[in-house]
Design a protein around this motif. Structure first.
Motif, PDB file in Angstrom:
ATOM      1  N   SER A   1       0.753  -1.221   0.032  1.00  0.00           N
ATOM      2  CA  SER A   1       0.026  -0.143  -0.069  1.00  0.00           C
ATOM      3  C   SER A   1       0.668   1.209  -0.083  1.00  0.00           C
ATOM      4  O   SER A   1       1.920   1.303   0.899  1.00  0.00           O
ATOM      5  CB  SER A   1      -1.151  -0.136   1.271  1.00  0.00           C
ATOM      6  N   ILE A   2       0.642   2.277  -1.020  1.00  0.00           N
ATOM      7  CA  ILE A   2       1.075   3.528  -0.978  1.00  0.00           C
ATOM      8  C   ILE A   2      -0.018   4.568  -0.744  1.00  0.00           C
ATOM      9  O   ILE A   2      -0.762   4.419  -1.213  1.00  0.00           O
ATOM     10  CB  ILE A   2       1.925   3.812  -2.364  1.00  0.00           C
ATOM     11  N   ILE A   3       0.268   5.144   0.314  1.00  0.00           N
ATOM     12  CA  ILE A   3      -0.578   6.301   0.835  1.00  0.00           C
ATOM     13  C   ILE A   3       0.036   7.565   0.590  1.00  0.00           C
ATOM     14  O   ILE A   3       1.138   7.891   1.341  1.00  0.00           O
ATOM     15  CB  ILE A   3      -0.934   5.803   2.333  1.00  0.00           C
TER      16      ILE A   3
ATOM     17  N   THR B   1      -1.661   9.732  -7.383  1.00  0.00           N
ATOM     18  CA  THR B   1      -2.287   8.661  -6.790  1.00  0.00           C
ATOM     19  C   THR B   1      -3.126   7.798  -8.090  1.00  0.00           C
ATOM     20  O   THR B   1      -3.255   6.784  -8.183  1.00  0.00           O
ATOM     21  CB  THR B   1      -3.196   9.075  -5.715  1.00  0.00           C
ATOM     22  N   LYS B   2      -3.766   8.857  -8.808  1.00  0.00           N
ATOM     23  CA  LYS B   2      -4.742   7.953  -9.862  1.00  0.00           C
ATOM     24  C   LYS B   2      -3.962   7.288 -10.845  1.00  0.00           C
ATOM     25  O   LYS B   2      -4.134   6.297 -11.108  1.00  0.00           O
ATOM     26  CB  LYS B   2      -5.576   8.972 -10.581  1.00  0.00           C
ATOM     27  N   GLY B   3      -2.743   7.941 -11.073  1.00  0.00           N
ATOM     28  CA  GLY B   3      -1.917   7.391 -12.297  1.00  0.00           C
ATOM     29  C   GLY B   3      -1.199   6.242 -11.885  1.00  0.00           C
ATOM     30  O   GLY B   3      -1.145   4.870 -12.501  1.00  0.00           O
ATOM     31  N   LEU B   4      -0.533   6.230 -10.495  1.00  0.00           N
ATOM     32  CA  LEU B   4       0.228   5.199  -9.970  1.00  0.00           C
ATOM     33  C   LEU B   4      -0.885   3.875  -9.602  1.00  0.00           C
ATOM     34  O   LEU B   4      -0.411   2.847  -9.583  1.00  0.00           O
ATOM     35  CB  LEU B   4       1.048   5.576  -8.598  1.00  0.00           C
ATOM     36  N   ALA B   5      -2.103   4.268  -9.330  1.00  0.00           N
ATOM     37  CA  ALA B   5      -3.178   3.224  -8.979  1.00  0.00           C
ATOM     38  C   ALA B   5      -3.087   2.384 -10.237  1.00  0.00           C
ATOM     39  O   ALA B   5      -3.219   1.138 -10.152  1.00  0.00           O
ATOM     40  CB  ALA B   5      -4.298   3.632  -8.284  1.00  0.00           C
ATOM     41  N   ARG B   6      -3.236   2.895 -11.499  1.00  0.00           N
ATOM     42  CA  ARG B   6      -3.321   2.035 -12.506  1.00  0.00           C
ATOM     43  C   ARG B   6      -2.028   1.549 -13.001  1.00  0.00           C
ATOM     44  O   ARG B   6      -1.945   0.533 -13.368  1.00  0.00           O
ATOM     45  CB  ARG B   6      -3.804   3.167 -13.797  1.00  0.00           C
ATOM     46  N   GLU B   7      -1.012   2.465 -12.705  1.00  0.00           N
ATOM     47  CA  GLU B   7       0.298   1.640 -13.102  1.00  0.00           C
ATOM     48  C   GLU B   7       0.887   0.523 -12.404  1.00  0.00           C
ATOM     49  O   GLU B   7       1.421  -0.316 -12.893  1.00  0.00           O
ATOM     50  CB  GLU B   7       1.434   2.773 -12.812  1.00  0.00           C
ATOM     51  N   LEU B   8       0.397   0.488 -11.077  1.00  0.00           N
ATOM     52  CA  LEU B   8       0.906  -0.572 -10.089  1.00  0.00           C
ATOM     53  C   LEU B   8      -0.293  -1.401  -9.507  1.00  0.00           C
ATOM     54  O   LEU B   8       0.093  -2.512  -8.839  1.00  0.00           O
ATOM     55  CB  LEU B   8       1.472   0.054  -8.838  1.00  0.00           C
ATOM     56  N   GLY B   9      -1.435  -1.142 -10.057  1.00  0.00           N
ATOM     57  CA  GLY B   9      -2.378  -2.039  -9.827  1.00  0.00           C
ATOM     58  C   GLY B   9      -2.124  -3.698  -9.982  1.00  0.00           C
ATOM     59  O   GLY B   9      -2.563  -4.606  -9.185  1.00  0.00           O
ATOM     60  N   GLY B  10      -1.643  -4.219 -11.171  1.00  0.00           N
ATOM     61  CA  GLY B  10      -1.479  -5.363 -11.827  1.00  0.00           C
ATOM     62  C   GLY B  10      -0.325  -5.968 -10.699  1.00  0.00           C
ATOM     63  O   GLY B  10      -0.395  -7.208 -10.818  1.00  0.00           O
ATOM     64  N   GLN B  11       0.503  -5.204  -9.935  1.00  0.00           N
ATOM     65  CA  GLN B  11       1.167  -6.005  -9.063  1.00  0.00           C
ATOM     66  C   GLN B  11       0.812  -5.860  -7.628  1.00  0.00           C
ATOM     67  O   GLN B  11       1.622  -6.304  -6.711  1.00  0.00           O
ATOM     68  CB  GLN B  11       2.704  -4.994  -9.157  1.00  0.00           C
ATOM     69  N   LYS B  12      -0.519  -5.859  -7.211  1.00  0.00           N
ATOM     70  CA  LYS B  12      -1.118  -5.907  -5.964  1.00  0.00           C
ATOM     71  C   LYS B  12      -0.795  -4.843  -5.125  1.00  0.00           C
ATOM     72  O   LYS B  12      -0.612  -4.818  -3.742  1.00  0.00           O
ATOM     73  CB  LYS B  12      -0.933  -7.179  -5.623  1.00  0.00           C
TER      74      LYS B  12
ATOM     75  N   GLY C   1      -6.918   4.039  -5.864  1.00  0.00           N
ATOM     76  CA  GLY C   1      -6.931   5.258  -6.610  1.00  0.00           C
ATOM     77  C   GLY C   1      -8.000   6.113  -6.043  1.00  0.00           C
ATOM     78  O   GLY C   1      -8.418   6.988  -6.833  1.00  0.00           O
ATOM     79  N   GLN C   2      -8.321   5.998  -4.914  1.00  0.00           N
ATOM     80  CA  GLN C   2      -9.302   7.117  -3.994  1.00  0.00           C
ATOM     81  C   GLN C   2      -8.380   8.086  -3.264  1.00  0.00           C
ATOM     82  O   GLN C   2      -7.365   8.014  -2.680  1.00  0.00           O
ATOM     83  CB  GLN C   2     -10.184   6.063  -3.048  1.00  0.00           C
ATOM     84  N   SER C   3      -9.482   9.058  -2.801  1.00  0.00           N
ATOM     85  CA  SER C   3      -9.145  10.439  -2.149  1.00  0.00           C
ATOM     86  C   SER C   3     -10.001  10.217  -0.947  1.00  0.00           C
ATOM     87  O   SER C   3     -11.120  10.401  -1.208  1.00  0.00           O
ATOM     88  CB  SER C   3      -9.087  11.461  -3.169  1.00  0.00           C
TER      89      SER C   3
END
Length: 257
Positions: free
Chosen positions: A145-147, A175-186, A247-249
């Motif tokens: 988790s990245i916060i 946050t939105k960009g990284l959530a998509r970028e890294l989501g496939g890596q859980k 990807g949430q605020s």
């Protein structure tokens, strides 16, 4: 379940390596304390050597796990080097809290190009490069988790620090960009947007009876926000309990917005 202080215990946090930037005082200190009390191995960075050393000693004397390293977060090469060292020492960072910031007051006309670049470095740039440094090992360890700590100031459109507000808005976009970028890596990536949190700095510099009265007319909840109120949300976002949130605020401002 809850502990004796009626705080929620998150079993998935125990034993995980967490990193907090700007962790020696204010909201960051509350984050370091809360994560350590959950059983995390907490690395934290700050520019304040004395405060960081004192906090680390206090927590370690209590039998908790905390490691402080003085880092100027505007020096990206040093930041990433120390992150690599912390990973080598305690294993993959599974929880990254990009917290460090400086809400220095300024006006549009006061701002120079160099001052603007410094404002972005202190309030936004290190979020990106800390995430870059932790992501490979975090992914290899099974995710995490990245916060990113932002502020409700940009959503309210507050005056008095336009560079700071710009950086804080950029954090939500990151946050939105990284959530998509890294989501496939859980890897989950979320933003926490505190309202006016009553740290010692805020009380010393900005809180007046008049300002407090105005704040209470704006908040739905008529209590001042404490650093621990922000830490409670960060614990949830760091734990597996929030495994499908990304990807949430999320705003902690007493219902001011």
């Amino acid at each position: 379940m809850t502990n004796n202080k009626n705080k929620t215990v998150f079993p998935s946090l125990a034993g995980r390596h967490a990193l907090v930037s700007g962790g020696a005082s204010g909201i960051g200190e509350a984050l370091v304390r809360a994560l350590a009390q959950q059983g995390c191995l907490v690395s934290f960075f700050d520019i304040d050597q004395a405060a960081g050393d004192s906090l680390a000693k206090e927590l370690n004397d209590q039998g908790l796990k905390a490691h402080f390293h003085m880092v100027d977060l505007t020096e990206i090469d040093t930041l990433q080097k120390v992150i690599t060292e912390r990973i080598a020492d305690w294993g993959a960072i599974r929880i990254l809290v990009n917290n460090a910031a400086n809400d220095h007051r300024h006006t549009l006309q006061d701002m120079t190009s160099d001052a603007f670049d410094k404002c972005m470095s202190v309030n936004l740039k290190h979020h990106f490069f800390a995430a870059q440094a932790v992501a490979p090992a975090m992914a290899e360890a099974g995710g995490g988790s990245i916060i990113n700590m932002s502020s409700n100031s940009w959503m309210l459109g507050l005056a008095g620090y336009p560079g700071y507000v710009t950086a804080k808005a950029g954090i939500s976009g990151l946050t939105k960009g990284l959530a998509r970028e890294l989501g496939g890596q859980k890897i989950r990536v979320n933003t926490v947007l505190p309202g006016w949190v009553m740290t010692e700095k805020q009380k010393r510099l900005w809180l007046t009876p008049e300002a407090e009265e105005e704040l209470m007319t704006q908040q739905a909840l008529k209590e001042k926000i404490k650093p621990e109120d922000v830490a409670d949300l960060v614990l949830f976002l760091g734990a597996d309990d929030s495994r499908m949130i990304s990807g949430q605020s999320l705003v902690v401002d007493g219902g001011r917005l």
